[in-house]
Design an enzyme around this catalytic site. Structure first.
Site, PDB file in Angstrom:
ATOM      1  N   LEU A  44     -17.179 -25.913 -27.609  1.00  0.00           N
ATOM      2  CA  LEU A  44     -16.635 -27.161 -27.369  1.00  0.00           C
ATOM      3  C   LEU A  44     -17.921 -28.393 -27.965  1.00  0.00           C
ATOM      4  O   LEU A  44     -19.010 -28.058 -27.352  1.00  0.00           O
ATOM      5  CB  LEU A  44     -16.674 -26.877 -26.273  1.00  0.00           C
ATOM      6  CG  LEU A  44     -14.501 -26.670 -26.519  1.00  0.00           C
ATOM      7  CD1 LEU A  44     -14.650 -26.319 -24.156  1.00  0.00           C
ATOM      8  CD2 LEU A  44     -13.640 -27.633 -26.572  1.00  0.00           C
ATOM      9  N   CYS A  57     -54.748 -23.410 -27.872  1.00  0.00           N
ATOM     10  CA  CYS A  57     -55.113 -22.574 -27.419  1.00  0.00           C
ATOM     11  C   CYS A  57     -55.987 -22.110 -28.765  1.00  0.00           C
ATOM     12  O   CYS A  57     -55.521 -22.090 -29.670  1.00  0.00           O
ATOM     13  CB  CYS A  57     -55.556 -21.121 -26.346  1.00  0.00           C
ATOM     14  SG  CYS A  57     -56.457 -19.876 -26.734  1.00  0.00           S
ATOM     15  N   ASP A  60       1.000  -1.208  -0.057  1.00  0.00           N
ATOM     16  CA  ASP A  60      -0.024   0.332   0.130  1.00  0.00           C
ATOM     17  C   ASP A  60       0.894   1.124   0.301  1.00  0.00           C
ATOM     18  O   ASP A  60       0.534   2.208  -0.221  1.00  0.00           O
ATOM     19  CB  ASP A  60      -0.792   0.250   1.143  1.00  0.00           C
ATOM     20  CG  ASP A  60      -1.805  -1.647   1.436  1.00  0.00           C
ATOM     21  OD1 ASP A  60      -1.893  -2.236   0.539  1.00  0.00           O
ATOM     22  OD2 ASP A  60      -2.843  -1.227   2.071  1.00  0.00           O
ATOM     23  N   GLU A  72     -10.900 -17.700 -19.877  1.00  0.00           N
ATOM     24  CA  GLU A  72     -12.297 -18.311 -18.952  1.00  0.00           C
ATOM     25  C   GLU A  72     -12.027 -17.010 -17.222  1.00  0.00           C
ATOM     26  O   GLU A  72     -10.956 -17.170 -16.834  1.00  0.00           O
ATOM     27  CB  GLU A  72     -12.688 -19.474 -18.185  1.00  0.00           C
ATOM     28  CG  GLU A  72     -13.342 -19.491 -18.501  1.00  0.00           C
ATOM     29  CD  GLU A  72     -14.278 -19.941 -19.020  1.00  0.00           C
ATOM     30  OE1 GLU A  72     -14.285 -20.156 -20.651  1.00  0.00           O
ATOM     31  OE2 GLU A  72     -15.832 -20.167 -19.402  1.00  0.00           O
ATOM     32  N   LYS A  90     -12.389 -27.784 -17.098  1.00  0.00           N
ATOM     33  CA  LYS A  90     -13.372 -26.901 -17.677  1.00  0.00           C
ATOM     34  C   LYS A  90     -13.738 -26.266 -16.925  1.00  0.00           C
ATOM     35  O   LYS A  90     -14.374 -26.457 -16.223  1.00  0.00           O
ATOM     36  CB  LYS A  90     -14.644 -28.089 -18.595  1.00  0.00           C
ATOM     37  CG  LYS A  90     -15.029 -26.406 -19.112  1.00  0.00           C
ATOM     38  CD  LYS A  90     -16.579 -27.682 -20.954  1.00  0.00           C
ATOM     39  CE  LYS A  90     -16.924 -26.911 -21.305  1.00  0.00           C
ATOM     40  NZ  LYS A  90     -17.816 -25.593 -20.733  1.00  0.00           N
ATOM     41  N   GLU A 128      -6.818 -30.467 -19.270  1.00  0.00           N
ATOM     42  CA  GLU A 128      -7.751 -29.153 -18.743  1.00  0.00           C
ATOM     43  C   GLU A 128      -9.147 -29.391 -17.936  1.00  0.00           C
ATOM     44  O   GLU A 128     -10.152 -29.882 -18.491  1.00  0.00           O
ATOM     45  CB  GLU A 128      -7.629 -27.518 -19.361  1.00  0.00           C
ATOM     46  CG  GLU A 128      -6.212 -27.394 -20.301  1.00  0.00           C
ATOM     47  CD  GLU A 128      -7.486 -26.489 -21.316  1.00  0.00           C
ATOM     48  OE1 GLU A 128      -7.929 -25.418 -21.549  1.00  0.00           O
ATOM     49  OE2 GLU A 128      -6.646 -25.991 -22.517  1.00  0.00           O
ATOM     50  N   LYS A 163     -18.443 -33.413 -20.055  1.00  0.00           N
ATOM     51  CA  LYS A 163     -18.855 -33.149 -18.954  1.00  0.00           C
ATOM     52  C   LYS A 163     -19.167 -34.172 -17.712  1.00  0.00           C
ATOM     53  O   LYS A 163     -18.815 -34.863 -18.092  1.00  0.00           O
ATOM     54  CB  LYS A 163     -20.236 -33.005 -19.360  1.00  0.00           C
ATOM     55  CG  LYS A 163     -19.829 -31.966 -20.382  1.00  0.00           C
ATOM     56  CD  LYS A 163     -20.187 -30.165 -20.350  1.00  0.00           C
ATOM     57  CE  LYS A 163     -21.576 -29.548 -20.178  1.00  0.00           C
ATOM     58  NZ  LYS A 163     -21.656 -28.973 -21.404  1.00  0.00           N
TER      59      LYS A 163
HETATM   60  O1  D41 Z   1     -11.932 -24.227 -19.269  1.00  0.00           O
HETATM   61  C1  D41 Z   1     -12.718 -23.693 -20.217  1.00  0.00           C
HETATM   62  N1  D41 Z   1     -13.973 -23.241 -19.875  1.00  0.00           N
HETATM   63  C2  D41 Z   1     -11.961 -24.161 -21.639  1.00  0.00           C
HETATM   64  C3  D41 Z   1     -13.551 -23.462 -22.430  1.00  0.00           C
HETATM   65  C4  D41 Z   1     -11.342 -24.745 -21.699  1.00  0.00           C
HETATM   66  N2  D41 Z   1     -10.564 -25.233 -21.130  1.00  0.00           N
HETATM   67  N3  D41 Z   1     -10.797 -24.795 -23.121  1.00  0.00           N
HETATM   68  C5  D41 Z   1     -11.831 -24.499 -24.457  1.00  0.00           C
HETATM   69  N4  D41 Z   1     -11.563 -24.893 -25.165  1.00  0.00           N
HETATM   70  C6  D41 Z   1     -12.219 -24.487 -26.082  1.00  0.00           C
HETATM   71  C7  D41 Z   1     -11.208 -24.335 -28.122  1.00  0.00           C
HETATM   72  C8  D41 Z   1     -10.901 -25.862 -27.930  1.00  0.00           C
HETATM   73  C9  D41 Z   1     -13.178 -24.080 -28.381  1.00  0.00           C
HETATM   74  C10 D41 Z   1     -10.794 -23.203 -28.158  1.00  0.00           C
HETATM   75  C11 D41 Z   1     -12.963 -23.754 -23.924  1.00  0.00           C
HETATM   76  C12 D41 Z   1     -13.580 -23.347 -24.879  1.00  0.00           C
HETATM   77  N5  D41 Z   1     -13.062 -23.391 -26.608  1.00  0.00           N
HETATM   78  C13 D41 Z   1     -15.073 -22.687 -24.839  1.00  0.00           C
HETATM   79  N6  D41 Z   1     -15.435 -22.072 -24.004  1.00  0.00           N
HETATM   80  C14 D41 Z   1     -16.538 -21.266 -24.455  1.00  0.00           C
HETATM   81  C15 D41 Z   1     -16.637 -21.680 -25.480  1.00  0.00           C
HETATM   82  C16 D41 Z   1     -15.885 -22.244 -25.819  1.00  0.00           C
END
Ligand code: D41
Length: 719
Positions: free
Chosen positions: A82, A469, A36, A175, A115, A113, A315
């Site tokens: 995706l 309706c 600070d 993100e 998501k 990674e 997912k």
């Molecule tokens: O972590 C995520 N939400 C994430 C989103 C990620 N780790 N990788 C991503 N890679 C892509 C591509 C491969 C299409 C470039 C993404 C997304 N797309 C994505 N986020 C929102 C729409 C698509």
């Protein structure tokens, strides 16, 4: 202008490196107090030498407020979406497709990674300096949210110098999110201050990014992880692993759970590991992402339907939650269809509060047999609408089964059951059915073109699980629904006409037709007299109506609320016919040649534009609008065959070869007469000869005569 002092430059540098330690390494080497002090010193110098301040100074994160709205910004490289895998099979199919595409038995490395469940953004750095931050938007056009992005402390305003030189310009994709503990704190303080509680971290992150006042964004605990690149000029990368390690060297935050796998089995293990530790990960994730590591292979694989073939989101299964049914209602939609909806005791499912659940139609209602007081299991996957999985009947005194209403709950008009028809042509001389049609229009045409006295048409009502309706525009729900749809974001996008204002204007008879919206400015004085309509709010309303009058053709087509015409069909109509007049004049035959449009939809479109009320209404509306020619790049995005090379051989029916060719080309395909290794598909009609043999020998996928229609409708099924 004097030259900034060495001391000033050095303080900036020191603060930047402390920011890096704090926000990226999570390992500060000085106390908050010392930090600070340093910051105060920086501000002191800047107050004495305002001309030294550049936008990259650590003091400049919260800039000035933009005037009234964000500018749109076209991504240099589109932000793709995706594809999803929901189970092991989907994942194996993904891998098999890749092997097939690249030539079997190739070892593939996948970058894995978590998501993140946040908001996707693109950051543009020029020579290492952050110049712009953009939302994903529709993937092509995003919103310029630079001043909000700059408030996120973990996003460097200047990249850290490293062994790896900066590109002239790079789109860094990633993100923006809020961690679980930060989200808790945020909502606690919102509750204390009587402010709106956020349903989940993703909504809070996305909402914070769209604040017009960057001071508000700055007060929100936003964080960022980089996960890829868009356009990059002046630098070449080999693979994702390199990109991520260069990101780290530049001080860009990346997820430390990322990992390289050398097989699809390893990917599956990664999925299981991440899933089992999900609760202890400090941010919301809804799955994991696998990406082919090598960029040259990514390029070879390309994309389909706006998703790269080289990446997939695996997912997590949707969360299932138990709740109680409080009531079952029939809601009237803008088309008059009555949808049974269960009102539930509010529960949080996957981060969203759910208190309504559609039961879709009478079949679903009978299958589930939900009754007031019963228990229910609800699930929700990603941004998918809540689904009732199961009903748990109440043990004692169970309520009666729900019956469909006899009259429209909104306007008391009669309810039509089985309102969909099929038309059968009979040859009366032989008492034999000749042909069946799904539209009366088609049936009539058939009779006319056959010049036979022996043909008669019989209408049969089809068994459908939908009820409707019959009140048309006199039903308040249908009427309001029609306008709610018209002003909605994906349609005419009139911000200022929210539900409440819209319904007030409808009730006060200011709005009786679409065109009335655009002549509201002539009634300013009367509007200002309405309750809760000040001069300023009327001003804003008229501004937002004005803004909406410049509209893309497909949005206008979608706004009209033609039955069965959703956004995709509206886009296809706009792309192919090019003007509203051409769409209005299109014949049944013209329409069925459009991708995705079958006889039933074509008949709805013809009927819509043949209706006198609709003709009058559109005629009154058009003079107010400035309709843009479809933007090719924007329309390309829904082209089903974009990037595909297709050859046709043999005799094709019922469409001619020329028709099929035109259709494929209008959807982005490259149609060739010869076959090469680059050919993706061969459409093989009857008596296909040498080309078929050649295609087989090259491993080109073959579409047989019987599959042509389904291929045209959904090529993805054949990939
Ligand atoms: O972590 C995520 N939400 C994430 C989103 C990620 N780790 N990788 C991503 N890679 C892509 C591509 C491969 C299409 C470039 C993404 C997304 N797309 C994505 N986020 C929102 C729409 C698509």
């Amino acid at each position: 202008m004097s030259k900034p002092s060495k001391k000033y430059i050095s303080i900036q540098k020191t603060i930047r490196s402390y920011d890096y330690e704090y926000y990226i390494l999570d390992d500060p080497s000085i106390s908050d107090h010392e930090y600070d002090e340093l910051f105060r010193e920086l501000k002191q110098i800047e107050s004495e030498h305002p001309d030294w301040i550049t936008p990259e100074s650590p003091s400049q994160r919260v800039g000035i407020k933009p005037e009234n709205d964000f500018d749109t910004f076209k991504h240099f490289q589109p932000m793709l979406s995706l594809a999803n895998a929901f189970n092991e099979d989907d994942l194996n199919n993904f891998h098999d497709r890749i092997l097939k595409n690249l030539g079997a038995d190739k070892q593939i490395d996948y970058f894995c990674e978590p998501k993140m469940d946040g908001a996707a953004v693109s950051l543009i750095y020029e020579e290492g300096i952050l110049v712009r931050g953009v939302t994903r938007g529709d993937g092509n056009l995003g919103e310029d949210i630079t001043s909000n992005i700059r408030t996120i402390r973990s996003i460097p305003l200047i990249l850290k110098e490293s062994k790896s030189p900066f590109p002239t310009m790079i789109e860094v994709r990633g993100e923006v999110f809020i961690s679980k503990p930060d989200f808790e704190t945020l909502n606690l303080s919102a509750e204390k201050n009587g402010e709106k509680i956020f349903a989940n971290p993703r909504n809070a992150a996305a909402g914070s990014l769209r604040q017009l006042d960057p001071a508000i964004t700055s007060s929100r605990p936003l964080a960022f992880f980089a996960h890829g690149i868009g356009l990059c000029q002046g630098k070449k990368f080999i693979d994702l692993q390199e990109i991520f390690s260069v990101f780290v060297s530049w001080g860009l935050p990346v997820n430390n759970l990322n990992k390289l796998s050398s097989s699809i089995d390893e990917c599956l293990n990664y999925f299981k590991d991440v899933e089992s530790s999900r609760d202890s990960i400090p941010f919301e994730i809804d799955g994991v992402v696998f990406k082919v590591n090598e960029l040259s292979l990514q390029k070879q694989l390309g994309e389909i339907a706006r998703s790269p073939r080289w990446a997939i989101a695996h997912k997590f299964p949707a969360e299932e939650v138990h709740t109680e049914i409080e009531k079952i209602e029939f809601q009237v939609g803008r088309t008059g269809i009555l949808t049974p909806v269960a009102k539930l005791k509010t529960v949080n499912v996957g981060g969203v509060n759910v208190s309504n659940c559609t039961l879709h139609n009478l079949d679903e209602l009978r299958r589930l047999d939900p009754r007031v007081g019963d228990g229910a299991v609800i699930k929700r996957a990603g941004d998918v609408i809540p689904k009732m999985v199961k009903v748990i009947p109440k043990k004692n005194n169970r309520a009666d089964a729900v019956e469909p209403p006899k009259k429209c709950p909104s306007c008391q008009s009669a309810i039509a059951h089985n309102y969909q028809s099929e038309w059968t042509i009979f040859d009366t001389s032989k008492s034999m059915p000749v042909k069946k049609f799904s539209s009366s229009y088609e049936a009539q045409k058939f009779v006319e073109s056959n010049h036979s006295e022996n043909l008669s048409v019989l209408e049969e009502h089809l068994d459908t699980p939908f009820i409707k309706c019959t009140g048309k525009n006199s039903c308040p729900e249908i009427f309001q629904g029609k306008f709610t749809h018209f002003v909605s974001r994906k349609a005419m996008d009139i911000d200022g006409l929210g539900q409440e204002i819209l319904f007030t204007l409808i009730n006060k008879k200011f709005i009786k037709d679409f065109a009335d919206i655009y002549s509201l400015s002539e009634h300013r004085a009367e509007l200002e007299k309405l309750e809760r309509f000040g001069e300023k709010s009327v001003d804003n309303l008229i501004k937002s109506i004005d803004k909406s009058s410049s509209v893309e053709l497909y949005k206008l087509v979608f706004s009209l609320g033609i039955e069965e015409v959703g956004e995709t069909t509206a886009r296809n109509l706009a792309n192919i016919f090019g003007s509203i007049e051409a769409i209005q004049k299109s014949s049944f035959e013209d329409l069925i040649a459009v991708p995705d449009i079958g006889p039933r939809v074509a008949a709805k479109i013809v009927d819509h534009f043949a209706d006198t009320e609709n003709i009058v209404s559109l005629k009154a509306l058009l003079p107010y609008l400035n309709i843009a020619n479809p933007d090719i790049s924007a329309s390309e995005k829904d082209m089903k065959f974009l990037g595909l090379q297709i050859a046709i051989t043999g005799k094709i029916s019922p469409m001619s070869r020329e028709e099929v060719k035109n259709l494929l080309m209008s959807e982005g395909a490259k149609v060739t007469s010869s076959i090469s290794k680059k050919t993706n598909f061969l459409i093989a009609g009857e008596n296909a000869g040498s080309k078929l043999e050649k295609a087989k020998s090259l491993g080109v996928r073959i579409i047989e005569a019987a599959d042509i229609k389904s291929f045209i409708n959904d090529p993805k099924k054949f990939l």
